[in-house]
Design an enzyme around this catalytic site. Structure first.
Site, mmCIF file in Angstrom:
data_model
loop_
_atom_site.group_PDB
_atom_site.id
_atom_site.type_symbol
_atom_site.label_atom_id
_atom_site.label_comp_id
_atom_site.label_asym_id
_atom_site.label_seq_id
_atom_site.Cartn_x
_atom_site.Cartn_y
_atom_site.Cartn_z
ATOM 1 N N HIS A 54 -0.711 5.325 8.572
ATOM 2 C CA HIS A 54 -1.851 5.024 7.680
ATOM 3 C C HIS A 54 -1.884 3.297 8.590
ATOM 4 O O HIS A 54 -1.182 2.616 9.267
ATOM 5 C CB HIS A 54 -1.605 3.633 6.497
ATOM 6 C CG HIS A 54 -2.316 2.775 6.211
ATOM 7 N ND1 HIS A 54 -4.253 2.938 6.325
ATOM 8 C CD2 HIS A 54 -2.595 1.316 5.764
ATOM 9 C CE1 HIS A 54 -5.003 1.628 5.885
ATOM 10 N NE2 HIS A 54 -3.493 0.641 5.203
ATOM 11 N N HIS A 92 -11.733 -0.929 6.642
ATOM 12 C CA HIS A 92 -9.805 -1.628 6.382
ATOM 13 C C HIS A 92 -8.885 -0.395 7.054
ATOM 14 O O HIS A 92 -8.504 -1.550 8.389
ATOM 15 C CB HIS A 92 -9.836 -0.920 5.212
ATOM 16 C CG HIS A 92 -8.329 -1.068 4.629
ATOM 17 N ND1 HIS A 92 -7.881 -0.472 3.375
ATOM 18 C CD2 HIS A 92 -7.061 -1.317 5.177
ATOM 19 C CE1 HIS A 92 -6.623 -0.439 3.769
ATOM 20 N NE2 HIS A 92 -6.291 -1.586 4.747
ATOM 21 N N GLU A 152 1.058 -0.881 0.137
ATOM 22 C CA GLU A 152 -0.317 0.208 0.251
ATOM 23 C C GLU A 152 0.731 1.265 0.190
ATOM 24 O O GLU A 152 0.246 2.387 0.479
ATOM 25 C CB GLU A 152 -0.796 0.399 0.851
ATOM 26 C CG GLU A 152 -2.544 -1.204 1.345
ATOM 27 C CD GLU A 152 -3.207 -0.920 1.962
ATOM 28 O OE1 GLU A 152 -4.049 -0.493 1.176
ATOM 29 O OE2 GLU A 152 -3.160 -0.842 3.412
ATOM 30 N N HIS A 205 -4.787 0.572 11.160
ATOM 31 C CA HIS A 205 -6.040 -0.234 11.281
ATOM 32 C C HIS A 205 -6.588 0.202 13.408
ATOM 33 O O HIS A 205 -7.144 -1.596 13.141
ATOM 34 C CB HIS A 205 -6.264 -1.585 11.095
ATOM 35 C CG HIS A 205 -5.158 -2.321 9.735
ATOM 36 N ND1 HIS A 205 -3.942 -2.945 9.794
ATOM 37 C CD2 HIS A 205 -5.324 -1.417 8.264
ATOM 38 C CE1 HIS A 205 -3.774 -3.060 8.170
ATOM 39 N NE2 HIS A 205 -4.352 -1.932 7.321
#
Length: 254
Positions: free
Chosen positions: A95, A165, A76, A97
């Site tokens: 980023h 996500h 990613e 989760h």
């Protein structure tokens, strides 16, 4: 890398471990910084669990997300590349989760600020859904087109929710983005608890903006505390980032 980029590599390795300690990252997720030596490039670890990232793992990525030949890269990395391309003001990206944040990306309840340390959320939290443009996928940002779509959804916000996500948090420095990622998670936990109890008094836009200005001036204090809380800091603080440029230690103590 320049000496400044090496200092950023040190900060990125430390940020990975801090975010793991605070439950924002686990075996997945990543943190990047815009390269000081080339503003259209960025620094990001090779594909590795965040808790294990060391300064020597940080690689210089091109504007298209490319890096050294033969390196195993995060799939990613394109979300970082395209956010930097779209947002010249962004200097670092997390980023994650993080578990308390994910529910707000799959329900119609807004992630509004309810604690002053998350005042930055008062500017609005964006939403991104891969299915809207790309159909049924594995939800991962696998290419530049998907990264550009995410960057477009983020707009001028500091946080974007990614359905099913996770999220991205952006900031003016590695420390700033780390702060925002941690307090987005904390705000989500508090808000979920409050919603279960009854009606919620959220921060107004003016309150959020004022709180954000105040708290943004305190990030160095937080960074010092968070860094002291992970063994990584105890190991590496004997070296300055510039001294470490002679060759980062190869391993971590057990």
């Amino acid at each position: 890398m320049t000496a400044t980029d090496l200092e950023l590599a040190y900060d990125l390795a430390l940020a990975n471990r801090i975010l793991v300690r605070h439950g924002v990252l686990d075996a997945f997720g990543h943190v990047s910084a815009r390269a000081a030596s080339a503003p259209d490039h960025f620094l990001l670890s090779r594909n590795k669990a965040p808790a294990l990232v060391e300064p020597a793992d940080i690689l210089l990525h091109g504007a298209d997300g490319s890096a050294g030949q033969g390196e195993r890269l995060y799939l990613e990395r394109f979300l970082h590349a395209e956010i930097y391309r779209a947002r010249p003001d962004v200097m670092a990206i997390v980023h994650s989760h993080s578990p308390a944040v994910i529910p707000f990306g799959i329900v119609e309840v807004d992630l509004e600020p309810v604690i002053h340390t998350a005042g930055f959320l008062a500017e609005g939290v964006s939403r991104f859904d891969t299915r809207a443009e790309f159909g049924e996928t594995d939800l991962l940002i696998r290419n530049s087109k998907m990264g550009a779509s995410l960057a477009g959804s983020l707009g001028a916000s500091s946080v974007a929710l990614m359905r099913g996500h996770g999220s991205v948090a952006v900031g003016a420095s590695v420390q700033h983005a780390t702060y925002r990622a941690i307090y987005t998670e904390m705000n989500a936990r508090v808000l979920s608890t409050a919603l279960a109890l009854g009606s919620v008094a959220t921060l107004s836009s003016a309150e959020g903006l004022a709180a954000d200005v105040t708290n943004s001036g305190q990030i160095e204090r937080l960074w010092a505390v968070w860094g002291a809380d992970v063994r990584f800091a105890e190991y590496y603080d004997t070296l300055s980032p510039v001294a470490a440029s002679e060759g980062f230690p190869a391993g971590m103590p057990s």
